[in-house]
Each structure stands twice: as structure tokens, then as C-alpha cells.
Enzyme design. Sequence first.
Site, PDB file in Angstrom:
ATOM      1  N   TYR A 141      86.161  47.458  46.998  1.00  0.00           N
ATOM      2  CA  TYR A 141      84.966  47.059  47.738  1.00  0.00           C
ATOM      3  C   TYR A 141      84.650  47.972  48.916  1.00  0.00           C
ATOM      4  O   TYR A 141      83.828  47.634  49.746  1.00  0.00           O
ATOM      5  CB  TYR A 141      85.118  45.613  48.239  1.00  0.00           C
ATOM      6  CG  TYR A 141      84.838  44.581  47.173  1.00  0.00           C
ATOM      7  CD1 TYR A 141      85.693  44.440  46.082  1.00  0.00           C
ATOM      8  CD2 TYR A 141      83.728  43.736  47.252  1.00  0.00           C
ATOM      9  CE1 TYR A 141      85.450  43.488  45.109  1.00  0.00           C
ATOM     10  CE2 TYR A 141      83.479  42.778  46.278  1.00  0.00           C
ATOM     11  CZ  TYR A 141      84.337  42.670  45.213  1.00  0.00           C
ATOM     12  OH  TYR A 141      84.089  41.723  44.241  1.00  0.00           O
ATOM     13  N   LYS A 202      98.099  45.333  39.140  1.00  0.00           N
ATOM     14  CA  LYS A 202      98.086  45.990  37.830  1.00  0.00           C
ATOM     15  C   LYS A 202      98.909  47.267  37.994  1.00  0.00           C
ATOM     16  O   LYS A 202      98.440  48.389  37.738  1.00  0.00           O
ATOM     17  CB  LYS A 202      96.636  46.272  37.396  1.00  0.00           C
ATOM     18  CG  LYS A 202      96.506  46.815  35.985  1.00  0.00           C
ATOM     19  CD  LYS A 202      96.823  45.825  34.888  1.00  0.00           C
ATOM     20  CE  LYS A 202      96.786  46.482  33.529  1.00  0.00           C
ATOM     21  NZ  LYS A 202      97.157  45.550  32.430  1.00  0.00           N
ATOM     22  N   ASP A 235      96.221  40.730  34.242  1.00  0.00           N
ATOM     23  CA  ASP A 235      95.804  40.237  32.921  1.00  0.00           C
ATOM     24  C   ASP A 235      96.719  39.104  32.457  1.00  0.00           C
ATOM     25  O   ASP A 235      96.271  38.025  32.048  1.00  0.00           O
ATOM     26  CB  ASP A 235      95.756  41.374  31.897  1.00  0.00           C
ATOM     27  CG  ASP A 235      97.008  42.244  31.882  1.00  0.00           C
ATOM     28  OD1 ASP A 235      97.814  42.151  32.832  1.00  0.00           O
ATOM     29  OD2 ASP A 235      97.186  43.010  30.924  1.00  0.00           O
ATOM     30  N   ASP A 259      88.715  38.441  43.495  1.00  0.00           N
ATOM     31  CA  ASP A 259      87.367  37.981  43.129  1.00  0.00           C
ATOM     32  C   ASP A 259      87.427  37.321  41.744  1.00  0.00           C
ATOM     33  O   ASP A 259      86.907  36.221  41.533  1.00  0.00           O
ATOM     34  CB  ASP A 259      86.434  39.201  43.125  1.00  0.00           C
ATOM     35  CG  ASP A 259      85.006  38.850  42.786  1.00  0.00           C
ATOM     36  OD1 ASP A 259      84.543  37.798  43.241  1.00  0.00           O
ATOM     37  OD2 ASP A 259      84.363  39.632  42.060  1.00  0.00           O
TER      38      ASP A 259
HETATM   39  C1  IPM Z   1      82.503  36.344  45.948  1.00  0.00           C
HETATM   40  C2  IPM Z   1      81.280  36.986  45.333  1.00  0.00           C
HETATM   41  C3  IPM Z   1      80.979  38.298  46.046  1.00  0.00           C
HETATM   42  C4  IPM Z   1      82.150  39.225  45.835  1.00  0.00           C
HETATM   43  C5  IPM Z   1      79.640  38.947  45.645  1.00  0.00           C
HETATM   44  C6  IPM Z   1      78.481  38.027  45.897  1.00  0.00           C
HETATM   45  C7  IPM Z   1      79.413  40.271  46.305  1.00  0.00           C
HETATM   46  O1  IPM Z   1      81.461  37.164  43.972  1.00  0.00           O
HETATM   47  O2  IPM Z   1      82.472  36.039  47.155  1.00  0.00           O
HETATM   48  O3  IPM Z   1      83.482  36.131  45.242  1.00  0.00           O
HETATM   49  O4  IPM Z   1      82.198  39.956  44.861  1.00  0.00           O
HETATM   50  O5  IPM Z   1      83.031  39.211  46.686  1.00  0.00           O
HETATM   51 MG    MG Z   2      83.223  36.269  43.256  1.00  0.00          MG
END
Ligand code: IPM
Ligand code: MG
Length: 364
Positions: A141, A202, A235, A259
Site C-alpha cells: 500500500y 508468504k 494461502d 486486507d
Molecule cells: C479496507 C478496504 C480498503 C483497503 C480500500 C477501500 C482501499 O478494502 O479497509 O479493507 O484496501 O484497505
Molecule cells: Mg478491505
Amino acid sequence: MAKYRIAWMPGDGIGVDVMDAARIVLDAIALDAEYIPADIGWKFWCREGNPLPQRTLDVMKGTDCALFGAITSKGKDVADKELAPELRGKGYSYRSPIVAMRQLLDLYICLRPCKAYAGNPLNYRDGIDLVVFRENTEGMYIGVEFERVPEQFYAVKGMEKVPRDAALSLRAITPGGSERIVRAAFEYARQHGRKKVTAVHKGNVLRQTDGVFMAAARKVAAEYPDVAFDDANVDAMCMWLLKNPMNYDVIVTTNLFGDIVSDLCAQMVGGMGFGCSGNIGTSYAVFEPTHGSAPKYAGLYKVNPMATILAARMMLEWLGEKEKAAQIEGAVAAVIAEGKVRTYDLGGDNTTLEVAEAIAARLQ
Ligand code: IPM
Ligand code: MG
């Protein structure tokens, strides 16, 4: 003056519906707070080229924490088309405001409890009670992406280096970033009487980055001999979570895996209508449901507000209002167990606000 100042950020779509519901519950519990509205979301991208305007960050600076609804995020092609014509071609580039907040405010913990409340017809198994600690500021990210690959990645053909036809996203994992999220998970386990922390990675493929993550995890785990520790490839973890969800307690992982795994865990306890989340730093936090803005339901007051009400409960706990937090938890559990007031996802026909009112009624 109120005891707390809370940035109030409904955002897009059903973010407004579920935040109205959360407000009913917070008012019923008589939290001594002032709620300061702040702009965030898709329309600010379209109008201003920024879904998280500076004035919003300024509002946040003057508050204790924020409660946030949902935002609409669209891919690059659509984002560029929906930007106001006068702003096009001027270098504006869309970035998810929730991801931006996490990074700008260093909200490094993404805490996602997943609890199967008794009586919830959507529970995958009764008794599931997991907590996911997702690293919230680095990993995939970091936003370092290339539309075309830099020269180091060119392919060699004969005597020539030729560009590969590819885009590139970079994943950054730091020892410090890994250590602090793993430590947060162990501290939580210790404070909440949790038995085990599982680190998810992973490492068999992402040898460098998950090597750093797991070295940090093992180092921190050694400091907590009273809490069991194990690890799993992501996984296999997804498979085992579905097979034996009761074997897991606290899960700690990097950003993108967190996520994904947290959506899987949310689905086991009723789906996105129950997925609540805290983005927590050392002195500020943003609480939110993990679901999106569901544009087709916007303003219909149809969706389940439980996730946002549970996010408000997390916020109260973080503020130190443990008793009020426990009262909300009890009221939510009672309304679910009773099963009379339910939104459509649970097979009912009650509205978003009726669910909030049923919870509020148990708080007075
Ligand atoms: C989450 C969401 C976000 C992320 C999106 C909306 C950018 O999926 O908070 O889990 O990927 O973190
Ligand atoms: Mg999410």
C-alpha cells in the site's frame, strides 16, 4: 466544552446511512462529545481533485479521533474521467483517502475483531471469535507503482535491452514497521486473555520482504512466552480458517494479506454488515466499518448498521469509555440474539435506523 471532540466523516453512499445509525446509539449512551463534520470522499475528488482535502486533515488535528463511514474508490480510468474538466491534465491523481489517512497520520494498526454473535443466522460456525491485526502503513500500500517498468527490469534480447510490457507495484516491509504491529498484537493478546498469535505471510515466495516480517515476528514473540505463537502461509491460512476457525485467536499480518484475510474472517461472522475496524496510531485513531459505500443502496436506509455501531464501540473503548463500550456490546448482542429487528442481509425487513433504535432502546 464537551469531553471529546470527534471528527464525523460519513463519506459516500451508505456511509451516510450507517453513520446516522451510529449517531442514534452514541446519543442514546449520552457520550459527552462534540461531533465535527469533515469532508471526505469521491465528490471531493471530482470537484477539487482531492478526496481528502487539507481542511479535513486540519479538522482531524483538532479532534481526539474520527468515526468514518465509507468511500467510493474507482480505478484510474474512471477516476480520470470523473474529475472536473477544468482540473484534467493538471497532474491530479486519485488516491484512496482511507489509505492516505492511515499513512499521513501513521495509524499503523488496523484492528479487526470478528466475533460470531450468538443468534446471528449468518454465522459460519457459532463461537468464532478472532482478531486480525493488519499492518496499515506499508507493504503493497505504499503507493509506489510504475506504469512502465524502470530500466533495471528491461528484458535482454540478444545484445539489446528492451522494455517489458508491464506495470510494477512495489511492496515495502521494514523491520520497525513489522515489529510494532506484531508487538501490538501480542500486547492485545496479553491484555485480553487471548491464547495465541498467528503470523501470516508468504515467506516461501516473498523471501526478502516476508523474511523481514517473520524475523521481526519471531523476535517479538520471544518476549511473550505466556502467549503461544505460530505462523502460516497466507494461502494455507485461508484454507485452515475455513476448516478450523476455532484454532485461531489473534492473527497478525502485512497490509494486503490483512486486507484479504480480514474480509474472509468478516464473512465467517455475518459478512460486511458486521466487519468493524479501528485504524490506530500512537495518539489518534479512525474507526470505520470495513464495508464499502454500496452506491446502489445509498440513502435507502436498508443496509446493516452493525459494523458501524461496533466500530463506534471500538472507538469508545479506545477513548477509555470502557463501561459505555461494554453497554453497546451488550445491547448489540441482545438485539442479535433476540432476532426480532433485522436488516435484509439477515432475512429481515427492518431499516438501518430501526436496528439502531432497537440497540438504543436497550441503552436507556
Ligand atoms: C479496507 C478496504 C480498503 C483497503 C480500500 C477501500 C482501499 O478494502 O479497509 O479493507 O484496501 O484497505
Ligand atoms: Mg478491505
